[in-house]
Scaffold this motif. Structure first.
Motif, PDB file in Angstrom:
ATOM      1  N   GLY A   1       0.775  -1.221   0.000  1.00 20.87           N
ATOM      2  CA  GLY A   1       0.000   0.000   0.000  1.00 20.87           C
ATOM      3  C   GLY A   1       0.810   1.276   0.000  1.00 20.87           C
ATOM      4  O   GLY A   1       0.279   2.330   0.312  1.00 20.87           O
ATOM      5  N   TYR A   2       2.093   1.208  -0.319  1.00 22.91           N
ATOM      6  CA  TYR A   2       2.881   2.433  -0.420  1.00 22.91           C
ATOM      7  C   TYR A   2       2.609   3.077  -1.759  1.00 22.91           C
ATOM      8  O   TYR A   2       2.602   2.428  -2.789  1.00 22.91           O
ATOM      9  CB  TYR A   2       4.374   2.144  -0.251  1.00 22.91           C
ATOM     10  CG  TYR A   2       4.724   1.666   1.130  1.00 22.91           C
ATOM     11  CD1 TYR A   2       4.462   2.474   2.232  1.00 22.91           C
ATOM     12  CD2 TYR A   2       5.290   0.426   1.349  1.00 22.91           C
ATOM     13  CE1 TYR A   2       4.756   2.050   3.514  1.00 22.91           C
ATOM     14  CE2 TYR A   2       5.589  -0.004   2.621  1.00 22.91           C
ATOM     15  CZ  TYR A   2       5.328   0.805   3.698  1.00 22.91           C
ATOM     16  OH  TYR A   2       5.616   0.383   4.959  1.00 22.91           O
ATOM     17  N   ASP A   3       2.375   4.367  -1.730  1.00 21.54           N
ATOM     18  CA  ASP A   3       2.064   5.090  -2.955  1.00 21.54           C
ATOM     19  C   ASP A   3       3.315   5.456  -3.732  1.00 21.54           C
ATOM     20  O   ASP A   3       3.271   5.607  -4.943  1.00 21.54           O
ATOM     21  CB  ASP A   3       1.277   6.364  -2.610  1.00 21.54           C
ATOM     22  CG  ASP A   3      -0.021   5.998  -1.929  1.00 21.54           C
ATOM     23  OD1 ASP A   3      -0.930   5.543  -2.632  1.00 21.54           O
ATOM     24  OD2 ASP A   3      -0.117   6.137  -0.698  1.00 21.54           O
ATOM     25  N   LYS A   4       4.421   5.587  -3.035  1.00 22.61           N
ATOM     26  CA  LYS A   4       5.680   5.927  -3.681  1.00 22.61           C
ATOM     27  C   LYS A   4       6.810   5.432  -2.797  1.00 22.61           C
ATOM     28  O   LYS A   4       6.716   5.481  -1.573  1.00 22.61           O
ATOM     29  CB  LYS A   4       5.791   7.441  -3.887  1.00 22.61           C
ATOM     30  CG  LYS A   4       7.011   7.861  -4.670  1.00 22.61           C
ATOM     31  CD  LYS A   4       6.836   9.267  -5.206  1.00 22.61           C
ATOM     32  CE  LYS A   4       7.974   9.651  -6.121  1.00 22.61           C
ATOM     33  NZ  LYS A   4       8.107   8.813  -7.294  1.00 22.61           N
ATOM     34  N   SER A   5       7.875   4.976  -3.419  1.00 20.69           N
ATOM     35  CA  SER A   5       9.044   4.559  -2.654  1.00 20.69           C
ATOM     36  C   SER A   5      10.280   4.709  -3.516  1.00 20.69           C
ATOM     37  O   SER A   5      10.205   4.741  -4.744  1.00 20.69           O
ATOM     38  CB  SER A   5       8.884   3.110  -2.185  1.00 20.69           C
ATOM     39  OG  SER A   5       8.731   2.263  -3.297  1.00 20.69           O
ATOM     40  N   GLY A   6      11.403   4.815  -2.863  1.00 25.75           N
ATOM     41  CA  GLY A   6      12.661   4.917  -3.592  1.00 25.75           C
ATOM     42  C   GLY A   6      13.765   5.456  -2.706  1.00 25.75           C
ATOM     43  O   GLY A   6      13.558   5.806  -1.546  1.00 25.75           O
ATOM     44  N   LYS A   7      14.964   5.519  -3.304  1.00 24.73           N
ATOM     45  CA  LYS A   7      16.138   5.993  -2.571  1.00 24.73           C
ATOM     46  C   LYS A   7      16.283   7.507  -2.716  1.00 24.73           C
ATOM     47  O   LYS A   7      16.197   8.046  -3.813  1.00 24.73           O
ATOM     48  CB  LYS A   7      17.395   5.304  -3.099  1.00 24.73           C
ATOM     49  CG  LYS A   7      17.469   3.847  -2.742  1.00 24.73           C
ATOM     50  CD  LYS A   7      18.766   3.238  -3.202  1.00 24.73           C
ATOM     51  CE  LYS A   7      18.813   1.766  -2.835  1.00 24.73           C
ATOM     52  NZ  LYS A   7      20.049   1.138  -3.287  1.00 24.73           N
TER      53      LYS A   7
END
Length: 193
Positions: free
Chosen positions: A18-24
């Motif tokens: 359910g994460y809408d956005k992720s990244g480094k």
């Protein structure tokens, strides 16, 4: 090929949780003022941004389907975000300001920064964003020499104020109440900002 597969798997895990956005992204430390790469995951439904030490910590969090293994969280319910590119020593930088702390985060490029700012903005409860901010010269109460300060307009206890900072990444040094204040411009003053 293995790296691409691992990255695709992480994206699938992130979407499933359910994460809408992720990244480094790179974040400035709160106590030790150095920049460290972290994995961020944004949950619009929780109005929270989580950050993890590494992809491995994030993957462990995802596999266990438990809310742990994160280094910290950013409560977006009473925060505001703005781009700060050019105000600190990192490129593509933005700030998330909360009542308890300001978070300074740098993206790898301008597009990624814009995407994160937009996604965070969509997750926030709308709060008043400062109308103006930037570097100005300020004379102190005890020191009449002009000092370089970062200013931004805010609302504090329902009243408009101008907060000023010695360094953008620190807490405000003070406030100037704007109710009934008069502003004048001193054209003869020169301060290299």
């Amino acid at each position: 090929m293995a790296a691409a597969s691992a990255s695709a798997l992480l994206q699938e895990l992130r979407a499933a949780n359910g994460y809408d956005k992720s990244g480094k992204l790179v974040k400035l430390g709160a106590r030790v003022k150095n920049w460290k790469e972290r994995v961020f995951a944004l949950s619009k439904s929780n109005k929270t941004m989580y950050y993890f030490e590494s992809d491995a910590a994030f993957k462990k969090h995802e596999e266990n389907d438990q809310l742990r293994n994160f280094l910290g969280t950013v409560d977006l319910s009473t925060s505001w975000v703005y781009m700060m590119d050019g105000f600190v020593d990192q490129k593509n930088c933005f700030a998330i300001c909360t009542p308890k702390r300001n978070y300074y985060i740098s993206a790898p490029d301008n597009k990624t920064m814009g995407d994160w700012v937009e996604a965070i903005g969509a997750a926030q409860v709308k709060v008043k964003v400062p109308a103006m901010y930037g570097w100005l010269g300020k004379k102190g109460e005890w020191n009449s020499a002009l000092q370089r300060r970062f200013f931004r307009t805010e609302t504090l206890n329902g009243k408009p104020v101008l907060q000023y900072y010695e360094v953008v990444t620190e807490d405000p040094k003070g406030n100037i109440e704007l109710d009934g204040a008069e502003v004048s411009v001193y054209a003869a003053l020169h301060l290299q900002i």
